[in-house]
Design a protein around this motif. Sequence first.
Motif, PDB file in Angstrom:
ATOM      1  N   SER A 186     -14.987  10.507  -8.422  1.00 24.93           N
ATOM      2  CA  SER A 186     -15.230  10.666  -6.991  1.00 24.93           C
ATOM      3  C   SER A 186     -15.067   9.322  -6.271  1.00 24.93           C
ATOM      4  O   SER A 186     -14.624   9.272  -5.123  1.00 24.93           O
ATOM      5  N   PHE A 187     -15.397   8.217  -6.966  1.00 18.60           N
ATOM      6  CA  PHE A 187     -15.174   6.903  -6.358  1.00 18.60           C
ATOM      7  C   PHE A 187     -13.676   6.654  -6.162  1.00 18.60           C
ATOM      8  O   PHE A 187     -13.243   6.181  -5.106  1.00 18.60           O
ATOM      9  N   ILE A 188     -12.890   7.015  -7.173  1.00 16.24           N
ATOM     10  CA  ILE A 188     -11.447   6.819  -7.056  1.00 16.24           C
ATOM     11  C   ILE A 188     -10.876   7.702  -5.951  1.00 16.24           C
ATOM     12  O   ILE A 188     -10.014   7.279  -5.177  1.00 16.24           O
ATOM     13  N   ALA A 189     -11.414   8.931  -5.853  1.00 18.44           N
ATOM     14  CA  ALA A 189     -10.977   9.818  -4.773  1.00 18.44           C
ATOM     15  C   ALA A 189     -11.263   9.189  -3.416  1.00 18.44           C
ATOM     16  O   ALA A 189     -10.438   9.258  -2.500  1.00 18.44           O
ATOM     17  N   SER A 190     -12.442   8.519  -3.287  1.00 15.16           N
ATOM     18  CA  SER A 190     -12.755   7.917  -1.991  1.00 15.16           C
ATOM     19  C   SER A 190     -11.909   6.666  -1.751  1.00 15.16           C
ATOM     20  O   SER A 190     -11.536   6.375  -0.622  1.00 15.16           O
ATOM     21  N   LEU A 191     -11.588   5.929  -2.834  1.00 17.86           N
ATOM     22  CA  LEU A 191     -10.697   4.771  -2.678  1.00 17.86           C
ATOM     23  C   LEU A 191      -9.362   5.211  -2.108  1.00 17.86           C
ATOM     24  O   LEU A 191      -8.767   4.538  -1.277  1.00 17.86           O
ATOM     25  N   ARG A 192      -8.888   6.366  -2.595  1.00 17.55           N
ATOM     26  CA  ARG A 192      -7.586   6.853  -2.165  1.00 17.55           C
ATOM     27  C   ARG A 192      -7.683   7.821  -1.000  1.00 17.55           C
ATOM     28  O   ARG A 192      -6.689   8.451  -0.633  1.00 17.55           O
ATOM     29  N   LYS A 193      -8.891   7.969  -0.464  1.00 14.02           N
ATOM     30  CA  LYS A 193      -9.128   8.818   0.702  1.00 14.02           C
ATOM     31  C   LYS A 193      -8.601  10.235   0.508  1.00 14.02           C
ATOM     32  O   LYS A 193      -7.941  10.794   1.386  1.00 14.02           O
ATOM     33  N   LEU A 194      -8.851  10.803  -0.664  1.00  6.79           N
ATOM     34  CA  LEU A 194      -8.414  12.176  -0.908  1.00  6.79           C
ATOM     35  C   LEU A 194      -9.386  13.117  -0.216  1.00  6.79           C
ATOM     36  O   LEU A 194     -10.589  12.870  -0.197  1.00  6.79           O
ATOM     37  N   GLY A 195      -8.874  14.197   0.343  1.00  7.49           N
ATOM     38  CA  GLY A 195      -9.737  15.194   0.957  1.00  7.49           C
ATOM     39  C   GLY A 195     -10.622  15.818  -0.108  1.00  7.49           C
ATOM     40  O   GLY A 195     -10.228  15.911  -1.268  1.00  7.49           O
TER      41      GLY A 195
ATOM     42  N   LYS B 273       1.526   1.807  -3.568  1.00  3.81           N
ATOM     43  CA  LYS B 273       0.299   2.198  -4.272  1.00  3.81           C
ATOM     44  C   LYS B 273      -0.050   3.667  -4.049  1.00  3.81           C
ATOM     45  O   LYS B 273      -0.646   4.305  -4.904  1.00  3.81           O
ATOM     46  N   THR B 274       0.300   4.191  -2.876  1.00  3.47           N
ATOM     47  CA  THR B 274       0.016   5.596  -2.595  1.00  3.47           C
ATOM     48  C   THR B 274       0.851   6.518  -3.474  1.00  3.47           C
ATOM     49  O   THR B 274       0.416   7.605  -3.819  1.00  3.47           O
TER      50      THR B 274
ATOM     51  N   TYR C 283      -9.613  16.959  -3.821  1.00  5.36           N
ATOM     52  CA  TYR C 283     -10.206  16.245  -4.954  1.00  5.36           C
ATOM     53  C   TYR C 283     -10.814  17.218  -5.954  1.00  5.36           C
ATOM     54  O   TYR C 283     -10.541  17.140  -7.157  1.00  5.36           O
TER      55      TYR C 283
ATOM     56  N   ARG D 107       0.815  -1.216   0.000  1.00  5.89           N
ATOM     57  CA  ARG D 107       0.000   0.000   0.000  1.00  5.89           C
ATOM     58  C   ARG D 107       0.850   1.269   0.000  1.00  5.89           C
ATOM     59  O   ARG D 107       0.423   2.299  -0.501  1.00  5.89           O
TER      60      ARG D 107
END
Lengths: 307, 367
Positions: free
Chosen positions: A100-109, A77-78, A113, A74
């Motif tokens: 937006s799903f990818i942003a949530s996968l990567r926990k972007l603020g 991956k980050t 985002y 991980r």
Amino acid sequence: MAEQAVIVRDLTVRFGDFTAVDRISFEVGRGEIFGFLGANGAGKTTTIRVLCGLLLPSEGFVRVAGTGFEQGDRAIKTKVGYMSQKFTLYNDLTVEENLSFIASLRKLGSNFYVERRKELLEFISFDRSLGTPVRDLPGGTKQQVSLAAALLHDPEVVFLDEPTAGVTPASRNLFWKLIRKLAASGKTVFVTTHYMDEAEQCGRIALMREGRIIALDTPEDLKRSVFPGAVFEFDPKTPLSFAEVAAIEHLDLFTFFEPYGLRFHAAIRDGEDWNRARPELECKFNIRRIKPSLEDVFIKTVEGKKR
Amino acid sequence: MNRTLLGFIRKELTQTLRDKRMRVLLFVVPVIQLTLFGVALSNEVKNIRLVSVFPPGDAVMQKIHDRSIASGWFLPVSTQKVFSDPFELIRSGTADAVLVAPPGGLTRALGRGDAKLQLLLNAMNVIEAQAMESYVSAIVQRTILEDLRLDPPEPSIQVNSRVLFNPGLETAIFMVPATLAMVMIITTMVMTNNAIVREKEMGTFEMLISAPVSPAEVIYGKTIPYVILGMSNFPLILGVAVFVFGVPMRGSLLVLVLAAFAFVCTAVALGTLISTFCKNQQQATLAAFLFLFPMIMFGGLFFPIENMPVSIRWVAYLDPLYHYIGLLRNIMLKGGGHAYVGTHILALGLMALVSVVWSFRRFRTTL
């Protein structure tokens, strides 16, 4: 001095008895466009998957953007972005929903985002509505949105696995403009391709065959090292039969003789023999000296092993 | 809540509810199936063609025959042909059941004290034949007791059965809860399994795990939305069961919802587990079939588990449908005993837990 973006030493990947990648080593500098060429099954995708943290190496040392597997997959991956050869957006979701799903996968603020999304959509000159279902986008645009998705978290290194497979030549051109822009902005771009014109645009290219890197250099130096002697183009004056071509191919004059469209590219073995044989060959061909193409390099090193 | 998980839930719900086929699968198919099965699946045998053979003036036989017709299960056969042999009636397919009075008539035989009534049955379908036999013997008993006010001929044991919880012995009340369970497992398990395998097949799964997500985030992200979806149609099909088929609701609605929730969690967890073994949707569909058939067979839907050998019964205990069908029948018809409900909800929860843990062990965020 900043560390190299990618450092690979003696990387080996085995699947059971099959060795997909066999003790390869290379380094990629920051901001470089690094090309990976090779036939299908040569180990390009496997190498990329390791460098993206998707596949654990069997042996060897890997360091990508300053991280390695000892910090866990991980951590890698980050740091990296990945666009796989399969098309990886959800067709039934809109552009906005996908991003937006990818942003949530990567926990972007969410501020980061929204900012990043605006930046990237400008970067790829996206001029449609964010609410467009991905299904309705033309192939070239889909691929650009895929790139934007891979860049959403602002990775230092981005891996593109055959990103231009199956899109129009115009879209390919546009996509390569984006790749050059990325590199110019300091990102390291690692790309695999089957197109020689694309390979010419890379800073350096590695040729892979059966899990090994058999050559690694700039396109120009590759041509020089693979074809140290003169290369000629043979343009037949009249169409030739297979037998005639075979007869010429088997003359001991050439280290390389391969069809190139309707013509032939040939590298000669020895100057004196060549000078003696040339007048006779000139009855059948218009012969001119050329610079070898990358395709010649590829055929000679990766595919062909004649003579 | 975890941002990744929220993103997953939003994405899965959007994708599922946007797909017209999935909406049909979730909200139309269960209602149709429940209605269809509720009407069609019945242990009752009706329209049995009955011929009674007795000499004229045999009053008792006449009563038995009339009662049989009046019961609604039997149809009189109007036959012009006179058969010398009652067997011929069955063999020729004229009748399904033939009642034959003893020589001289049943009335006279009763007087002699050796009344023997013969019943010929077409037992091509064993279940039907058993039903016919029990109908006839019940009617004979009742005729003797109520109409003739006689002590029954030997053996003089009176079977005094009282039918509880389903006094009309209506099959629908018994079958609909079971069908409800079956419909729920089909939609829930298949939907979950497909949702995961579809990502693998499309290649989006690789994108998904190229992000720094943990196995837990992916597994919960792919299961929680389907528990929500699996529960979303429960009020609808419960409504059909109660208001269309008149299944009573004697227990607490809250307990019933809890049971349904436990069951949906188990079904979703199983679907997830199966998906970790499948690479594409063909495999997923095959695997679903492989599991669904035995599940339905051992669920107690058609065959009572109590009749099975002990070793086989353990297979049924591993079947979530068995527990859920039991729970539904118990809660809806009987009101739900604490011990029973507790045990079976616990069993479901345990199965869900095992499936999830097993899925975790099989799941990797690397290829």
